[in-house]
Structures are given as structure tokens and as C-alpha cells.
Design a protein around this motif. Structure first.
Motif, PDB file in Angstrom:
ATOM      1  N   ARG A 164       3.955  56.855 -47.592  1.00 15.75           N
ATOM      2  CA  ARG A 164       2.616  56.525 -47.112  1.00 15.75           C
ATOM      3  C   ARG A 164       2.446  55.009 -46.963  1.00 15.75           C
ATOM      4  O   ARG A 164       1.889  54.531 -45.979  1.00 15.75           O
ATOM      5  CB  ARG A 164       1.569  57.091 -48.055  1.00 15.75           C
ATOM      6  CG  ARG A 164       0.168  56.771 -47.616  1.00 15.75           C
ATOM      7  CD  ARG A 164      -0.820  57.535 -48.406  1.00 15.75           C
ATOM      8  NE  ARG A 164      -1.088  58.739 -47.627  1.00 15.75           N
ATOM      9  CZ  ARG A 164      -1.986  59.628 -47.932  1.00 15.75           C
ATOM     10  NH1 ARG A 164      -2.674  59.500 -49.022  1.00 15.75           N
ATOM     11  NH2 ARG A 164      -2.196  60.655 -47.152  1.00 15.75           N
ATOM     12  N   ILE A 165       2.950  54.260 -47.922  1.00 16.31           N
ATOM     13  CA  ILE A 165       2.858  52.800 -47.846  1.00 16.31           C
ATOM     14  C   ILE A 165       3.719  52.282 -46.694  1.00 16.31           C
ATOM     15  O   ILE A 165       3.319  51.373 -45.966  1.00 16.31           O
ATOM     16  CB  ILE A 165       3.276  52.150 -49.181  1.00 16.31           C
ATOM     17  CG1 ILE A 165       2.265  52.510 -50.269  1.00 16.31           C
ATOM     18  CG2 ILE A 165       3.386  50.641 -49.042  1.00 16.31           C
ATOM     19  CD1 ILE A 165       2.674  52.085 -51.662  1.00 16.31           C
ATOM     20  N   LYS A 166       4.884  52.877 -46.483  1.00 14.33           N
ATOM     21  CA  LYS A 166       5.739  52.451 -45.364  1.00 14.33           C
ATOM     22  C   LYS A 166       5.071  52.742 -44.028  1.00 14.33           C
ATOM     23  O   LYS A 166       5.208  51.979 -43.074  1.00 14.33           O
ATOM     24  CB  LYS A 166       7.102  53.130 -45.435  1.00 14.33           C
ATOM     25  CG  LYS A 166       8.039  52.443 -46.387  1.00 14.33           C
ATOM     26  CD  LYS A 166       9.441  52.949 -46.203  1.00 14.33           C
ATOM     27  CE  LYS A 166      10.395  52.229 -47.116  1.00 14.33           C
ATOM     28  NZ  LYS A 166      11.760  52.697 -46.950  1.00 14.33           N
ATOM     29  N   LYS A 167       4.316  53.840 -43.945  1.00 12.45           N
ATOM     30  CA  LYS A 167       3.603  54.131 -42.697  1.00 12.45           C
ATOM     31  C   LYS A 167       2.488  53.115 -42.457  1.00 12.45           C
ATOM     32  O   LYS A 167       2.224  52.740 -41.314  1.00 12.45           O
ATOM     33  CB  LYS A 167       3.059  55.549 -42.714  1.00 12.45           C
ATOM     34  CG  LYS A 167       4.149  56.584 -42.537  1.00 12.45           C
ATOM     35  CD  LYS A 167       3.598  57.984 -42.455  1.00 12.45           C
ATOM     36  CE  LYS A 167       4.722  58.985 -42.261  1.00 12.45           C
ATOM     37  NZ  LYS A 167       4.226  60.354 -42.104  1.00 12.45           N
ATOM     38  N   ASP A 168       1.850  52.663 -43.539  1.00 11.17           N
ATOM     39  CA  ASP A 168       0.863  51.591 -43.390  1.00 11.17           C
ATOM     40  C   ASP A 168       1.539  50.309 -42.919  1.00 11.17           C
ATOM     41  O   ASP A 168       1.045  49.634 -42.016  1.00 11.17           O
ATOM     42  CB  ASP A 168       0.153  51.326 -44.721  1.00 11.17           C
ATOM     43  CG  ASP A 168      -0.761  52.462 -45.157  1.00 11.17           C
ATOM     44  OD1 ASP A 168      -1.280  53.181 -44.280  1.00 11.17           O
ATOM     45  OD2 ASP A 168      -0.942  52.635 -46.369  1.00 11.17           O
ATOM     46  N   LEU A 169       2.680  49.978 -43.510  1.00 12.59           N
ATOM     47  CA  LEU A 169       3.428  48.784 -43.116  1.00 12.59           C
ATOM     48  C   LEU A 169       3.944  48.901 -41.687  1.00 12.59           C
ATOM     49  O   LEU A 169       3.985  47.916 -40.950  1.00 12.59           O
ATOM     50  CB  LEU A 169       4.585  48.530 -44.082  1.00 12.59           C
ATOM     51  CG  LEU A 169       5.406  47.268 -43.849  1.00 12.59           C
ATOM     52  CD1 LEU A 169       4.526  46.032 -43.909  1.00 12.59           C
ATOM     53  CD2 LEU A 169       6.537  47.178 -44.852  1.00 12.59           C
ATOM     54  N   PHE A 170       4.297  50.105 -41.273  1.00 14.05           N
ATOM     55  CA  PHE A 170       4.763  50.342 -39.903  1.00 14.05           C
ATOM     56  C   PHE A 170       3.711  49.900 -38.884  1.00 14.05           C
ATOM     57  O   PHE A 170       4.045  49.376 -37.832  1.00 14.05           O
ATOM     58  CB  PHE A 170       5.096  51.826 -39.725  1.00 14.05           C
ATOM     59  CG  PHE A 170       5.623  52.178 -38.365  1.00 14.05           C
ATOM     60  CD1 PHE A 170       6.943  51.916 -38.038  1.00 14.05           C
ATOM     61  CD2 PHE A 170       4.823  52.788 -37.421  1.00 14.05           C
ATOM     62  CE1 PHE A 170       7.442  52.250 -36.791  1.00 14.05           C
ATOM     63  CE2 PHE A 170       5.305  53.124 -36.169  1.00 14.05           C
ATOM     64  CZ  PHE A 170       6.623  52.851 -35.861  1.00 14.05           C
ATOM     65  N   ARG A 171       2.430  50.077 -39.213  1.00 14.34           N
ATOM     66  CA  ARG A 171       1.360  49.631 -38.320  1.00 14.34           C
ATOM     67  C   ARG A 171       1.357  48.120 -38.146  1.00 14.34           C
ATOM     68  O   ARG A 171       0.921  47.604 -37.130  1.00 14.34           O
ATOM     69  CB  ARG A 171      -0.006  50.062 -38.861  1.00 14.34           C
ATOM     70  CG  ARG A 171      -0.362  51.492 -38.692  1.00 14.34           C
ATOM     71  CD  ARG A 171      -0.605  51.889 -37.249  1.00 14.34           C
ATOM     72  NE  ARG A 171      -1.559  51.064 -36.544  1.00 14.34           N
ATOM     73  CZ  ARG A 171      -2.862  51.201 -36.583  1.00 14.34           C
ATOM     74  NH1 ARG A 171      -3.402  52.128 -37.302  1.00 14.34           N
ATOM     75  NH2 ARG A 171      -3.633  50.392 -35.897  1.00 14.34           N
ATOM     76  N   TYR A 172       1.830  47.399 -39.135  1.00 12.98           N
ATOM     77  CA  TYR A 172       1.866  45.936 -39.058  1.00 12.98           C
ATOM     78  C   TYR A 172       3.083  45.430 -38.304  1.00 12.98           C
ATOM     79  O   TYR A 172       2.981  44.510 -37.505  1.00 12.98           O
ATOM     80  CB  TYR A 172       1.878  45.318 -40.466  1.00 12.98           C
ATOM     81  CG  TYR A 172       0.559  45.350 -41.178  1.00 12.98           C
ATOM     82  CD1 TYR A 172      -0.292  44.262 -41.149  1.00 12.98           C
ATOM     83  CD2 TYR A 172       0.160  46.475 -41.884  1.00 12.98           C
ATOM     84  CE1 TYR A 172      -1.506  44.281 -41.809  1.00 12.98           C
ATOM     85  CE2 TYR A 172      -1.054  46.512 -42.545  1.00 12.98           C
ATOM     86  CZ  TYR A 172      -1.880  45.416 -42.500  1.00 12.98           C
ATOM     87  OH  TYR A 172      -3.073  45.444 -43.152  1.00 12.98           O
ATOM     88  N   ILE A 173       4.277  46.010 -38.581  1.00 13.99           N
ATOM     89  CA  ILE A 173       5.504  45.396 -38.068  1.00 13.99           C
ATOM     90  C   ILE A 173       6.434  46.336 -37.321  1.00 13.99           C
ATOM     91  O   ILE A 173       7.480  45.912 -36.852  1.00 13.99           O
ATOM     92  CB  ILE A 173       6.294  44.717 -39.202  1.00 13.99           C
ATOM     93  CG1 ILE A 173       6.652  45.706 -40.299  1.00 13.99           C
ATOM     94  CG2 ILE A 173       5.536  43.541 -39.740  1.00 13.99           C
ATOM     95  CD1 ILE A 173       7.538  45.122 -41.381  1.00 13.99           C
ATOM     96  N   GLY A 232       1.170  44.632 -33.082  1.00 16.26           N
ATOM     97  CA  GLY A 232       1.339  45.128 -34.431  1.00 16.26           C
ATOM     98  C   GLY A 232       0.687  46.468 -34.675  1.00 16.26           C
ATOM     99  O   GLY A 232       0.828  47.029 -35.740  1.00 16.26           O
ATOM    100  N   ALA A 233      -0.046  46.982 -33.706  1.00 18.78           N
ATOM    101  CA  ALA A 233      -0.745  48.254 -33.910  1.00 18.78           C
ATOM    102  C   ALA A 233       0.137  49.397 -33.400  1.00 18.78           C
ATOM    103  O   ALA A 233      -0.039  49.885 -32.302  1.00 18.78           O
ATOM    104  CB  ALA A 233      -2.079  48.246 -33.185  1.00 18.78           C
ATOM    105  N   PHE A 234       1.106  49.778 -34.190  1.00 15.92           N
ATOM    106  CA  PHE A 234       2.007  50.839 -33.822  1.00 15.92           C
ATOM    107  C   PHE A 234       1.424  52.176 -34.242  1.00 15.92           C
ATOM    108  O   PHE A 234       0.797  52.284 -35.291  1.00 15.92           O
ATOM    109  CB  PHE A 234       3.369  50.635 -34.496  1.00 15.92           C
ATOM    110  CG  PHE A 234       4.036  49.358 -34.083  1.00 15.92           C
ATOM    111  CD1 PHE A 234       4.774  49.305 -32.914  1.00 15.92           C
ATOM    112  CD2 PHE A 234       3.916  48.221 -34.849  1.00 15.92           C
ATOM    113  CE1 PHE A 234       5.381  48.123 -32.526  1.00 15.92           C
ATOM    114  CE2 PHE A 234       4.528  47.038 -34.471  1.00 15.92           C
ATOM    115  CZ  PHE A 234       5.260  46.993 -33.314  1.00 15.92           C
ATOM    116  N   VAL A 235       1.623  53.193 -33.468  1.00 14.83           N
ATOM    117  CA  VAL A 235       1.102  54.522 -33.774  1.00 14.83           C
ATOM    118  C   VAL A 235       2.000  55.169 -34.816  1.00 14.83           C
ATOM    119  O   VAL A 235       3.223  55.184 -34.683  1.00 14.83           O
ATOM    120  CB  VAL A 235       1.041  55.374 -32.486  1.00 14.83           C
ATOM    121  CG1 VAL A 235       0.510  56.761 -32.795  1.00 14.83           C
ATOM    122  CG2 VAL A 235       0.173  54.681 -31.441  1.00 14.83           C
TER     123      VAL A 235
END
Length: 162
Positions: free
Chosen positions: A4-13, A153-156
Motif C-alpha cells: 500500500r505504501i509503495k502504491k502511494d509512492l508510485f503516484r509520486y515517482i 508524478g500523478a501516475f495511476v
């Protein structure tokens, strides 16, 4: 780092979210992600929950972000800038939501998926998917596709591959 945290980070980078140096960089130098990380750790609970709650409180004072760990938030939360972002603990936030500076979500409302809460927006009503909330009092602008996909940075999260 859990999924879940990696998916949040995925939205950033994006796809670099699996690299340790990128995880550490965003954890220590990006206040919005730092707050999200600590909030997710508090939600997970466990033996160190009290420790995470103390760090979350410190981060709240440092950044001005006030999102209680009890808030139900989907994957891919993106806090665009830090500073006076407030969400009620009774709110339910969907996936791929972007919160901007001085935005507020007040009351037991439901925010859909792919929603942008614009800077200075005051939202005390339910928001459907693919919308932008602007102004005070808030106004909904419906979009045919995700309004958050336009921003760097706004990746789906559906494209998540970490």
C-alpha cells in the motif's frame, strides 16, 4: 515497505518506487509522502503502533497536514504540497486522490476515485469519481477522465508494477 505504501509512492515517482534510494529520498525529503508513510504505519498497527503515532503527531506539527490515521483512504494518495491539509476521520477517500495546499474535507463524506481537491477547496459533500473540487464553498467539476492524470508524478495506481 508494504504494498500500500509503495502504491502511494508510485503516484509520486512511477516505476522507480522499488528502488531503495528513491524510497529513502522521498521518505526523508518529501513531507507529503512522509506523512502518508507514517499514517499507513499507524493504520497497520502492531507492536510499534505507539511509536508510529508519536512520529505522525510530530509530522503533523511540522507539515500542517491533519489526516488522522483512522481515516479510510484508498491506495495512491498524493499530497501535492504540505500545509494545512485537513481530512475528517469519518471521511472515506478513494484511490488516486490528489490533495492540494489548504484543502479541507470536513464531515463523514465519501470522495470517489481519481479526484483532485484543488488548493483552498472546502469539501463537505460527497464527490463522485473523476471530479475536481474547487473553491470555498466547494464546487464539483465533472470530468470524463481522471483529472489527476495530467500532473507530473500523478501516475495511476492501476499501472502499478513495483
Amino acid at each position: 515497505m508494504n504494498v500500500r505504501i509503495k502504491k502511494d509512492l508510485f503516484r509520486y515517482i512511477g516505476s522507480d518506487c522499488h528502488k531503495l534510494h528513491m524510497q529513502l529520498r522521498y521518505l526523508f525529503f518529501t513531507p507529503g509522502f512522509q506523512y502518508t508513510y507514517l499514517m499507513r504505519k499507524c493504520q497497520k498497527g502492531g507492536v510499534f503502533k505507539f511509536f508510529w503515532m508519536i512520529l505522525l503527531r510530530w509530522c503533523m506539527f511540522k507539515t500542517g497536514i491533519q489526516i488522522p490515521y483512522q481515516t479510510t483512504i484508498g491506495e495512491g494518495l498524493y499530497i501535492a504540497h504540505f500545509g494545512n491539509i485537513i481530512i475528517n476521520p469519518g471521511a472515506k477517500i478513494g484511490d488516486n486522490v490528489r490533495m492540494c495546499t489548504n484543502s479541507m474535507v470536513i464531515g463523514k463524506v465519501t470522495i470517489g476515485n481519481n479526484v483532485l481537491i484543488a488548493p483552498g477547496a472546502f469539501c463537505n459533500f460527497d464527490v463522485p469519481d473523476n471530479c475536481i473540487v474547487i473553491g470555498n464553498p466547494g464546487t464539483i467539476i465533472q470530468r470524463a477522465s481522471s483529472p489527476t492524470a495530467k500532473y507530473n508524478g500523478a501516475f495511476v495506481v492501476e499501472n502499478y508494477k513495483c
